[in-house]
Motif scaffolding. Structure first.
Motif, short mmCIF file in Angstrom:
data_model
loop_
_atom_site.label_atom_id
_atom_site.label_comp_id
_atom_site.label_asym_id
_atom_site.label_seq_id
_atom_site.Cartn_x
_atom_site.Cartn_y
_atom_site.Cartn_z
N SER A 123 38.02 20.66 69.09
CA SER A 123 38.79 19.64 69.55
C SER A 123 38.98 18.65 68.40
O SER A 123 40.28 18.07 68.18
CB SER A 123 38.22 19.03 70.92
N GLN A 124 37.82 17.84 67.87
CA GLN A 124 38.04 16.71 66.97
C GLN A 124 38.73 17.28 65.82
O GLN A 124 39.49 16.56 65.24
CB GLN A 124 36.80 16.14 66.79
N ASN A 125 38.41 18.51 65.41
CA ASN A 125 38.96 19.06 64.03
C ASN A 125 40.65 19.11 64.24
O ASN A 125 41.37 19.18 63.17
CB ASN A 125 38.31 20.27 63.56
N ALA A 126 40.85 19.64 65.39
CA ALA A 126 42.45 19.86 65.72
C ALA A 126 43.05 18.58 65.90
O ALA A 126 44.26 18.37 65.23
CB ALA A 126 42.31 20.48 67.01
N ILE A 127 42.45 17.35 66.23
CA ILE A 127 42.88 16.13 66.12
C ILE A 127 43.22 15.73 64.73
O ILE A 127 44.02 15.20 64.07
CB ILE A 127 42.24 15.04 67.05
N LEU A 128 42.16 15.92 63.91
CA LEU A 128 41.90 15.41 62.61
C LEU A 128 43.09 16.23 61.65
O LEU A 128 43.90 15.57 60.86
CB LEU A 128 40.70 15.96 61.92
N ARG A 129 43.35 17.52 62.03
CA ARG A 129 44.25 18.25 61.37
C ARG A 129 45.74 18.01 61.59
O ARG A 129 46.53 17.64 60.66
CB ARG A 129 44.08 19.87 61.58
N LEU A 210 51.41 4.73 60.56
CA LEU A 210 50.91 5.37 59.58
C LEU A 210 49.29 4.75 59.55
O LEU A 210 48.49 5.49 59.36
CB LEU A 210 51.36 4.78 58.10
N ALA A 211 49.14 3.51 59.87
CA ALA A 211 47.78 2.98 59.81
C ALA A 211 47.07 3.80 60.84
O ALA A 211 45.72 4.08 60.95
CB ALA A 211 47.94 1.65 59.96
N ALA A 212 47.69 3.78 62.13
CA ALA A 212 47.10 4.59 63.23
C ALA A 212 46.41 6.05 62.97
O ALA A 212 45.31 6.27 63.26
CB ALA A 212 47.79 4.40 64.46
N HIS A 213 47.35 6.60 62.16
CA HIS A 213 46.80 8.05 61.82
C HIS A 213 45.79 8.00 60.83
O HIS A 213 44.94 8.77 61.01
CB HIS A 213 48.08 8.83 61.13
N VAL A 214 45.82 6.73 60.00
CA VAL A 214 44.84 7.01 58.89
C VAL A 214 43.41 6.55 59.70
O VAL A 214 42.41 7.12 59.27
CB VAL A 214 45.27 5.85 57.78
N ALA A 215 43.60 5.57 60.65
CA ALA A 215 42.53 5.25 61.39
C ALA A 215 41.72 6.47 62.04
O ALA A 215 40.69 6.82 62.02
CB ALA A 215 42.39 4.15 62.35
N THR A 216 42.75 7.43 62.58
CA THR A 216 42.15 8.52 63.43
C THR A 216 41.65 9.45 62.33
O THR A 216 40.42 10.06 62.92
CB THR A 216 43.61 9.27 64.00
N ILE A 217 42.24 9.69 61.20
CA ILE A 217 41.50 10.63 59.95
C ILE A 217 40.11 10.18 60.13
O ILE A 217 39.17 10.92 59.84
CB ILE A 217 42.50 10.69 58.98
N LEU A 218 39.93 8.76 59.61
CA LEU A 218 38.80 8.36 59.48
C LEU A 218 37.62 8.53 60.46
O LEU A 218 36.57 9.03 60.31
CB LEU A 218 38.72 6.79 59.06
N LYS A 219 38.12 8.42 61.74
CA LYS A 219 37.25 8.60 62.82
C LYS A 219 36.83 9.83 63.09
O LYS A 219 35.41 10.27 63.46
CB LYS A 219 37.77 7.86 64.13
N GLN A 220 38.03 10.84 63.05
CA GLN A 220 37.44 12.27 63.24
C GLN A 220 36.67 12.71 62.12
O GLN A 220 35.86 13.70 62.72
CB GLN A 220 38.82 13.19 63.61
N GLN A 221 37.05 12.40 60.82
CA GLN A 221 36.11 12.82 59.93
C GLN A 221 34.71 12.73 60.13
O GLN A 221 33.78 13.28 60.14
CB GLN A 221 36.57 12.15 58.61
N GLN A 222 34.34 11.17 60.81
CA GLN A 222 32.97 10.82 60.75
C GLN A 222 32.36 11.94 62.21
O GLN A 222 31.37 12.14 61.92
CB GLN A 222 33.09 9.12 61.13
#
Length: 598
Positions: A123-129, A210-222
């Motif tokens: 689930s989280q990796n799908a969001i990250l991708r 763009l900033a929201a997607h960047v934040a999502t990538i950072l969060k999902q990566q964690q």
């Protein structure tokens, strides 16, 4: 004796039960099941390792889909079921099950946690991708909006440079997350937001996206890093190794137990062989005693058969003795008729004799030579022959003699019929199995018992159409005579004339029924159960042997039939005889031999 036999039976069952228990306990250890368990555990470890690799490949983006991550699940479930079943076979005892079940439960728990973590990871990796794929698109939209605006070129160049740096750092972090890079990305995101403050609203909105997607990538990566850490910490491999070690120990215990029970089985088998040898010796001694006893029993049986034959013949002679006077009277009538006929024939022979003498004299005279013959004398002799023969013809002597001879033959036929029925009853003709008419048998029996029934009993016959049966006729006739005689004697003291009714009818497809009913005194209820017992009789001493009904019952039984009795005191008795239409010849012959039908 019964208690002893029961004791022997229980002892034998106990010995067999112990032997069966030892055989079960020494059954071959399931090497196949153990090998399957080992293979299943090895395959589970391999699949688990490959699964971890597929998760990492999905994490790094090397897998285009989540099929490799999800595909091991059915195989893992199938191996888990197989492992559970084989473990139950291996751990058949309560102690083994007690040791193996917790390990299986621990493995299932760890595997369940891993499956849950991988589902969360998917689930989280799908969001990250999704955010990673959308981030370049959002950056391109933002650059396009910046370039289209009326802001100073220097500001546009500064925003574009910051955007490119942020995009590069974010995409790099999505592949290889580092703490320092994460801090630069957060700072770059804040800086980009400040730089677009003087730009139009659409530029600021695209920058916020763009900033929201960047934040999502950072969060999902964690989150992904945390899930991978938890996956790495799960003791799945340790649980599989523990199961393998436990199964190996249980297999070793089974081998040791099998060897121990095998030794006990060998010792027990030797003990049983010794016991069987002892029993065989005892049986040999018993067999010798049994042979001696058997020889004595054969001798006793032969003597018993002789006694039985004597009693059967005695019963026959008793029945014959009761009918002697009547049979003598029945024979005397046609015999007197034949004697009178012969006396008349003797008187009629005188003129025949005279004719013969005259014929002889005439023949002698005719044989003389012609020169010596006295023709006058010859003529006189011829006239004498003619006269005597004419007198015989006119007097009807020859017709009378012919009539007398026919009457004499008829009287002799009557005597022959009585003698033949008497002969059949006494079994002098060795009657074998043959086709037999029940009605003819009843009529023949009534002829023998005619003197006993005359003037005291009325005979009524109600016959339906029944087929001939296969039987020994003389034996069946004896049964009829015994029952009819008993019925006549049961009505001897009646003032009015008794009635005996004879019936024949079909009884199903395979049997016929003969009923002999009387209206005599009936049979008392206390006597009825014993009427077929040998030597039992209610008649006075000298009036009966008590064997008539016993012999009748045995004859019908040996023919494959049965005798039924229905009696009521003061009303009468009905004897129902059921006989098969087709009987086995061998059984009838044996009964014939047994009763000396010869």
């Amino acid at each position: 004796m019964n208690k002893t036999r029961i004791g022997y039976a229980f002892a034998a069952l106990a010995l067999i039960a112990v032997l069966g228990f030892l055989i079960v306990m020494t059954r071959s250890v399931g090497f196949g099941a153990n090998n399957e368990i080992v293979a299943a555990l090895r395959q589970l470890k391999q699949i688990d390792a490959e699964w971890n690799v597929d998760v990492l490949r999905s994490k790094t983006g090397l897998n285009n889909s989540y099929d490799p991550v999800a595909s091991p699940l059915p195989l893992i479930e199938a191996l888990a079921v197989q492992l559970q079943n084989k473990s139950e076979v291996m751990g058949a005892s309560a102690e083994s099950s007690k040791r193996l079940q917790p390990l299986l439960a621990a493995y299932e728990k760890a595997m369940g946690q891993k499956i849950a973590l991988i589902e969360n990871f998917k689930s989280q990796n799908a969001i990250l991708r999704n955010s990673s794929r959308f981030l370049p698109v959002a950056a391109a939209d933002l650059i396009e909006a910046v370039r289209a605006g009326s802001t100073a070129p220097a500001s546009k160049a500064q925003v574009e440079e910051s955007l490119n740096t942020l995009l590069t750092n974010t995409m790099t972090y999505a592949l290889t997350p580092e703490t320092a890079l994460k801090e630069r990305i957060e700072a770059g995101s804040r800086e980009l937001k400040q730089q677009v403050q003087g730009f139009p609203d659409d530029v600021r909105e695209r920058a916020d996206t763009l900033a929201a997607h960047v934040a999502t990538i950072l969060k999902q990566q964690q989150i992904g890093n945390r899930l991978l850490g938890e996956l790495a910490a799960l003791p799945v491999v340790n649980a599989i190794d523990a199961l393998g070690d436990a199964h190996a120990q249980e297999h070793e215990k089974l081998l040791v137990s099998q060897q121990k029970y095998g030794q006990v089985l060998v010792a027990y088998s030797v003990l049983l062989l010794l016991l069987i040898a002892y029993i065989g010796w005892r049986l040999f001694k018993s067999y010798r005693l049994l042979n001696a006893t058997h020889a004595a029993l054969q001798k006793s049986n032969a003597e018993l058969k002789e006694s039985q034959v004597y009693m059967v013949q005695t019963e026959k002679m008793s029945a014959l003795g009761q009918m002697v006077a009547g049979i003598a009277h029945e024979i005397n009538t046609p015999l007197a008729y034949v004697k009178g006929t012969i006396d008349v024939l003797a008187e009629q022979l005188a003129p025949v004799k005279e004719l013969a003498q005259r014929c002889q004299q005439f023949v002698s005279a005719m044989r003389l030579p012609a020169q010596e013959r006295d023709n006058a004398a010859v003529k006189l002799q011829l006239l004498g022959v003619e006269t005597v023969s004419r007198n015989l013809i006119e007097a009807g002597v020859l017709e009378d003699m012919n009539t007398l001879l026919k009457d004499g033959v008829h009287g002799i036929d009557q005597i022959s019929e009585i003698v033949l029925n008497l002969k059949n009853f006494s079994r002098l003709d060795r009657a074998r199995v043959t086709e037999f008419s029940l009605q003819e048998g009843l009529n023949s029996t009534l002829l023998l018992a005619r003197n006993l029934l005359k003037n005291t009993v009325e005979i009524r016959q109600e016959h339906l159409d029944v087929p001939k049966i296969q039987c020994s006729p003389s034996q069946i006739n004896q049964v009829f005579l015994n029952i009819i005689s008993n019925a006549a004697q049961a009505m001897a003291d009646r003032a009015e004339k008794g009635v005996i009714t004879l019936r024949t009818m079909r009884e199903g497809d395979e049997m016929v029924r003969v009923e002999i009913q009387d209206n005599g005194s009936g049979i008392p209820k206390d006597v009825l159960p014993r009427i077929f017992d040998p030597f039992f009789t209610t008649k006075p001493i000298g009036k009966g042997t008590g064997m008539g009904l016993s012999i009748s019952y045995k004859i019908i039984q040996q023919h494959g039939g049965m005798i039924l009795v229905d009696s009521e005191q003061g009303v009468g008795t009905v004897f129902s005889i059921l006989l098969p239409i087709r009987a086995l010849e061998q059984s009838a012959v044996e009964s014939d031999d047994l009763l000396l039908v010869a």
